[in-house]
Design a protein around this motif. Structure first.
Motif, PDB file in Angstrom:
ATOM      1  N   THR A 192      -4.134   1.069  -8.662  1.00 15.14           N
ATOM      2  CA  THR A 192      -5.582   1.170  -8.885  1.00 15.14           C
ATOM      3  C   THR A 192      -5.973   0.612 -10.242  1.00 15.14           C
ATOM      4  O   THR A 192      -6.955  -0.138 -10.363  1.00 15.14           O
ATOM      5  CB  THR A 192      -6.029   2.634  -8.760  1.00 15.14           C
ATOM      6  OG1 THR A 192      -5.675   3.130  -7.467  1.00 15.14           O
ATOM      7  CG2 THR A 192      -7.519   2.763  -8.959  1.00 15.14           C
ATOM      8  N   LYS A 193      -5.232   0.966 -11.283  1.00 16.01           N
ATOM      9  CA  LYS A 193      -5.543   0.457 -12.618  1.00 16.01           C
ATOM     10  C   LYS A 193      -5.411  -1.063 -12.668  1.00 16.01           C
ATOM     11  O   LYS A 193      -6.194  -1.741 -13.346  1.00 16.01           O
ATOM     12  CB  LYS A 193      -4.625   1.125 -13.653  1.00 16.01           C
ATOM     13  CG  LYS A 193      -4.951   2.595 -13.869  1.00 16.01           C
ATOM     14  CD  LYS A 193      -3.954   3.288 -14.785  1.00 16.01           C
ATOM     15  CE  LYS A 193      -4.141   2.908 -16.225  1.00 16.01           C
ATOM     16  NZ  LYS A 193      -3.307   3.744 -17.114  1.00 16.01           N
ATOM     17  N   HIS A 194      -4.439  -1.599 -11.922  1.00 10.90           N
ATOM     18  CA  HIS A 194      -4.291  -3.054 -11.864  1.00 10.90           C
ATOM     19  C   HIS A 194      -5.530  -3.691 -11.228  1.00 10.90           C
ATOM     20  O   HIS A 194      -6.080  -4.673 -11.753  1.00 10.90           O
ATOM     21  CB  HIS A 194      -3.046  -3.419 -11.058  1.00 10.90           C
ATOM     22  CG  HIS A 194      -2.833  -4.891 -10.900  1.00 10.90           C
ATOM     23  ND1 HIS A 194      -2.103  -5.633 -11.805  1.00 10.90           N
ATOM     24  CD2 HIS A 194      -3.276  -5.770  -9.954  1.00 10.90           C
ATOM     25  CE1 HIS A 194      -2.095  -6.896 -11.421  1.00 10.90           C
ATOM     26  NE2 HIS A 194      -2.802  -7.007 -10.304  1.00 10.90           N
ATOM     27  N   GLU A 212       3.054  -2.053  -3.453  1.00  5.90           N
ATOM     28  CA  GLU A 212       2.569  -2.817  -2.313  1.00  5.90           C
ATOM     29  C   GLU A 212       1.153  -2.382  -1.932  1.00  5.90           C
ATOM     30  O   GLU A 212       0.854  -1.191  -1.874  1.00  5.90           O
ATOM     31  CB  GLU A 212       3.501  -2.637  -1.115  1.00  5.90           C
ATOM     32  CG  GLU A 212       4.895  -3.207  -1.342  1.00  5.90           C
ATOM     33  CD  GLU A 212       5.794  -3.031  -0.135  1.00  5.90           C
ATOM     34  OE1 GLU A 212       5.289  -2.572   0.915  1.00  5.90           O
ATOM     35  OE2 GLU A 212       6.990  -3.346  -0.241  1.00  5.90           O
ATOM     36  N   VAL A 213       0.304  -3.365  -1.697  1.00  7.76           N
ATOM     37  CA  VAL A 213      -1.063  -3.097  -1.247  1.00  7.76           C
ATOM     38  C   VAL A 213      -1.427  -4.100  -0.163  1.00  7.76           C
ATOM     39  O   VAL A 213      -0.819  -5.168  -0.050  1.00  7.76           O
ATOM     40  CB  VAL A 213      -2.098  -3.191  -2.399  1.00  7.76           C
ATOM     41  CG1 VAL A 213      -1.784  -2.189  -3.500  1.00  7.76           C
ATOM     42  CG2 VAL A 213      -2.163  -4.608  -2.957  1.00  7.76           C
ATOM     43  N   ARG A 214      -2.403  -3.756   0.622  1.00  9.24           N
ATOM     44  CA  ARG A 214      -2.979  -4.677   1.600  1.00  9.24           C
ATOM     45  C   ARG A 214      -4.442  -4.868   1.225  1.00  9.24           C
ATOM     46  O   ARG A 214      -5.202  -3.900   1.120  1.00  9.24           O
ATOM     47  CB  ARG A 214      -2.841  -4.129   3.016  1.00  9.24           C
ATOM     48  CG  ARG A 214      -3.563  -4.948   4.074  1.00  9.24           C
ATOM     49  CD  ARG A 214      -3.107  -4.621   5.483  1.00  9.24           C
ATOM     50  NE  ARG A 214      -1.837  -5.294   5.782  1.00  9.24           N
ATOM     51  CZ  ARG A 214      -1.367  -5.463   7.019  1.00  9.24           C
ATOM     52  NH1 ARG A 214      -2.044  -5.001   8.061  1.00  9.24           N
ATOM     53  NH2 ARG A 214      -0.220  -6.074   7.222  1.00  9.24           N
ATOM     54  N   VAL A 215      -4.842  -6.137   1.004  1.00  6.36           N
ATOM     55  CA  VAL A 215      -6.197  -6.452   0.556  1.00  6.36           C
ATOM     56  C   VAL A 215      -6.980  -7.081   1.705  1.00  6.36           C
ATOM     57  O   VAL A 215      -6.504  -8.011   2.359  1.00  6.36           O
ATOM     58  CB  VAL A 215      -6.176  -7.407  -0.653  1.00  6.36           C
ATOM     59  CG1 VAL A 215      -7.597  -7.692  -1.130  1.00  6.36           C
ATOM     60  CG2 VAL A 215      -5.341  -6.825  -1.796  1.00  6.36           C
ATOM     61  N   VAL A 259      -8.937  -2.415  -0.874  1.00  5.85           N
ATOM     62  CA  VAL A 259      -7.538  -2.412  -1.301  1.00  5.85           C
ATOM     63  C   VAL A 259      -6.889  -1.148  -0.762  1.00  5.85           C
ATOM     64  O   VAL A 259      -7.210  -0.040  -1.190  1.00  5.85           O
ATOM     65  CB  VAL A 259      -7.412  -2.469  -2.834  1.00  5.85           C
ATOM     66  CG1 VAL A 259      -5.945  -2.339  -3.252  1.00  5.85           C
ATOM     67  CG2 VAL A 259      -8.006  -3.757  -3.378  1.00  5.85           C
ATOM     68  N   SER A 260      -6.013  -1.311   0.214  1.00  5.00           N
ATOM     69  CA  SER A 260      -5.329  -0.179   0.839  1.00  5.00           C
ATOM     70  C   SER A 260      -3.926  -0.086   0.273  1.00  5.00           C
ATOM     71  O   SER A 260      -3.137  -1.030   0.378  1.00  5.00           O
ATOM     72  CB  SER A 260      -5.286  -0.380   2.359  1.00  5.00           C
ATOM     73  OG  SER A 260      -4.757   0.746   3.006  1.00  5.00           O
ATOM     74  N   ILE A 261      -3.596   1.044  -0.336  1.00  4.65           N
ATOM     75  CA  ILE A 261      -2.358   1.173  -1.118  1.00  4.65           C
ATOM     76  C   ILE A 261      -1.215   1.705  -0.263  1.00  4.65           C
ATOM     77  O   ILE A 261      -1.317   2.763   0.360  1.00  4.65           O
ATOM     78  CB  ILE A 261      -2.587   2.081  -2.339  1.00  4.65           C
ATOM     79  CG1 ILE A 261      -3.703   1.502  -3.213  1.00  4.65           C
ATOM     80  CG2 ILE A 261      -1.292   2.225  -3.148  1.00  4.65           C
ATOM     81  CD1 ILE A 261      -4.047   2.350  -4.414  1.00  4.65           C
ATOM     82  N   VAL A 319     -11.044   1.177  -3.165  1.00  9.30           N
ATOM     83  CA  VAL A 319      -9.609   1.463  -3.166  1.00  9.30           C
ATOM     84  C   VAL A 319      -9.392   2.580  -2.161  1.00  9.30           C
ATOM     85  O   VAL A 319      -9.983   3.667  -2.289  1.00  9.30           O
ATOM     86  CB  VAL A 319      -9.124   1.904  -4.560  1.00  9.30           C
ATOM     87  CG1 VAL A 319      -7.662   2.333  -4.507  1.00  9.30           C
ATOM     88  CG2 VAL A 319      -9.316   0.786  -5.576  1.00  9.30           C
ATOM     89  N   TYR A 320      -8.570   2.318  -1.124  1.00  8.29           N
ATOM     90  CA  TYR A 320      -8.356   3.331  -0.094  1.00  8.29           C
ATOM     91  C   TYR A 320      -6.898   3.797  -0.099  1.00  8.29           C
ATOM     92  O   TYR A 320      -5.968   2.988  -0.174  1.00  8.29           O
ATOM     93  CB  TYR A 320      -8.704   2.807   1.307  1.00  8.29           C
ATOM     94  CG  TYR A 320      -8.845   3.950   2.283  1.00  8.29           C
ATOM     95  CD1 TYR A 320     -10.053   4.623   2.417  1.00  8.29           C
ATOM     96  CD2 TYR A 320      -7.749   4.419   3.003  1.00  8.29           C
ATOM     97  CE1 TYR A 320     -10.175   5.725   3.260  1.00  8.29           C
ATOM     98  CE2 TYR A 320      -7.861   5.513   3.842  1.00  8.29           C
ATOM     99  CZ  TYR A 320      -9.075   6.156   3.962  1.00  8.29           C
ATOM    100  OH  TYR A 320      -9.178   7.253   4.771  1.00  8.29           O
TER     101      TYR A 320
END
Length: 409
Positions: free
Chosen positions: A167-169, A91-94, A144-146, A111-112
């Protein structure tokens, strides 16, 4: 009436005694910080009691309390589009800034990775949501907050793997193109335990030959980078300081590595890395703070290196020496592959020396490093910028961090 007044006065004295915490004279907003710390300690003790009564795991309960309070501070912006999605199952928030009617051009990307001892907080909570909103607007960048999984549900290396996969995605050429992100202008960043994960993932990805896009920068905010020495000068100086005292950090490490609480007191004394523990020998020079720290930070503190210790701790928790958990242990060959780096440290923080030692080792490996040190600030301060946890330290550290990203990304 008189007896009631006496009882009330007694309660006020007890409350004041509980709230008061000796702090350096340099700290900004001292009473505000003491109140925040006392509230956090009350929440911790309450959750520990509930845990002992079988009402739930104390970390899960504490995170529920924090996230419930955190939601009260959540902000939004018409200038930024927020999307909750999954990147490779994580899950991420963009955060995407609006184009404002102009032609869509390539943007910067960050990327945060949020902090919280690998157990607390959320990318969707108010503190980190507000930070990422401001970053997206100020930098005109896609953030992109993970939302990596947390303890006690999972332990190392799951948190690391979640951040790595997401991150790799995002760094895949087609995904960067989807979000109109310039592949040559992407940074990875994080605070505290998030800084740990960001540094570890940056090291991992720097060594993979089949990766098309690499980070231009890494920005680490008071990162936790090692569990080798819990008696660095900053650990000794800030042993019982606000927000993150030494014993709590040791327990976070034990929980993260899924170890036994029985090890805690021995680890505080550095018995896990004593001279007779042969497994730690190759790593000792990587954390020689008598060499890595400037004299103004070493002060008059002395190394704590027991001659005899407990090798069974390393045997039970081999991840204590795993660079994916402790990036400060990485070899020079890995460090020289790291991108231009920003490290923010606070004087009133047990983790100050983790960041300073990493900066020195990176510099010795040939990496360009900016150390942004704040004498009057404390661990965790950067996210405290809204009422009732509105600190001048939060605004100053956040603004300095975003300014560096703006100038270098």
């Amino acid at each position: 009436m008189k007896s009631a007044a006496v009882v009330l006065a007694g309660l006020l004295v007890l409350a004041a005694y509980y709230v008061y915490l000796p702090l350096p004279s340099t700290v900004s907003d001292p009473w505000h910080l003491m109140l925040l710390d006392a509230s956090f300690r009350v929440a911790q003790k309450t959750c520990n009691l509930a845990h002992s009564l079988g009402l739930g795991h104390h970390l899960r309960l504490l995170n529920f309390v924090i996230c419930s309070f955190d939601k009260l501070n959540t902000q939004s912006s018409e200038k930024v589009k927020i999307t909750d999605i999954q990147f490779d199952g994580v899950e991420v928030r963009v955060y995407e800034p609006s184009t404002g009617g102009r032609e869509k051009t390539l943007r910067r990307g960050v990327v945060y990775v949020h902090g919280g001892g690998w157990a607390l907080a959320s990318a969707r909570g108010g503190y980190y949501n507000n930070l990422c909103l401001i970053m997206a607007e100020s930098l005109d960048a896609v953030i992109v907050s993970i939302e990596y999984r947390l303890m006690p549900n999972v332990h190392f290396p799951v948190q690391f793997e979640d951040v790595l996969h997401a991150t790799k995605h995002f760094m895949r050429p087609e995904v960067l193109a989807q979000y109109s992100v310039d592949p040559s202008r992407v940074a990875i960043s994080g605070d505290s335990a998030g800084g740990n994960l960001a540094a570890a993932v940056c090291q991992e990805m720097s060594q993979e030959e089949n990766i098309t896009n690499r980070f231009k920068l890494q920005a680490l905010i008071y990162p936790v980078l090692q569990s080798f020495d819990f008696n660095t000068p900053s650990y000794q100086q800030n042993e019982v300081t606000a927000i993150l005292p030494r014993f709590i950090m040791v327990k976070f490490w034990i929980y993260y590595l899924n170890g036994s609480y029985d090890f805690a007191y021995s680890m505080v004394a550095n018995n896990h890395t004593a001279l007779d523990v042969s497994q730690v020998g190759p790593f000792r020079e990587h954390l020689d703070w008598t060499f890595l720290l400037p004299s103004r930070f070493r002060k008059n503190y002395q190394p704590v290196t027991p001659s005899a210790g407990e090798a069974e701790i390393i045997q039970a928790l081999p991840a204590l020496l795993d660079v994916r958990a402790a990036p400060l242990l990485a070899e020079r060959e890995v460090l020289r592959l790291q991108p231009k780096t920003y490290i923010l440290t606070c004087e009133i923080d047990i983790l100050r020396d983790d960041g300073l030692m990493y900066a020195k080792r990176l510099e010795k490996a040939g990496v360009e490093v900016t150390v942004d040190h704040f004498e009057d600030c404390f661990h965790g301060c950067m996210i405290f910028t809204t009422w009732p946890t509105d600190f001048s330290a939060g605004h100053r550290t956040r603004d300095s961090y975003i300014k560096w990203l703006s100038q270098n990304l």
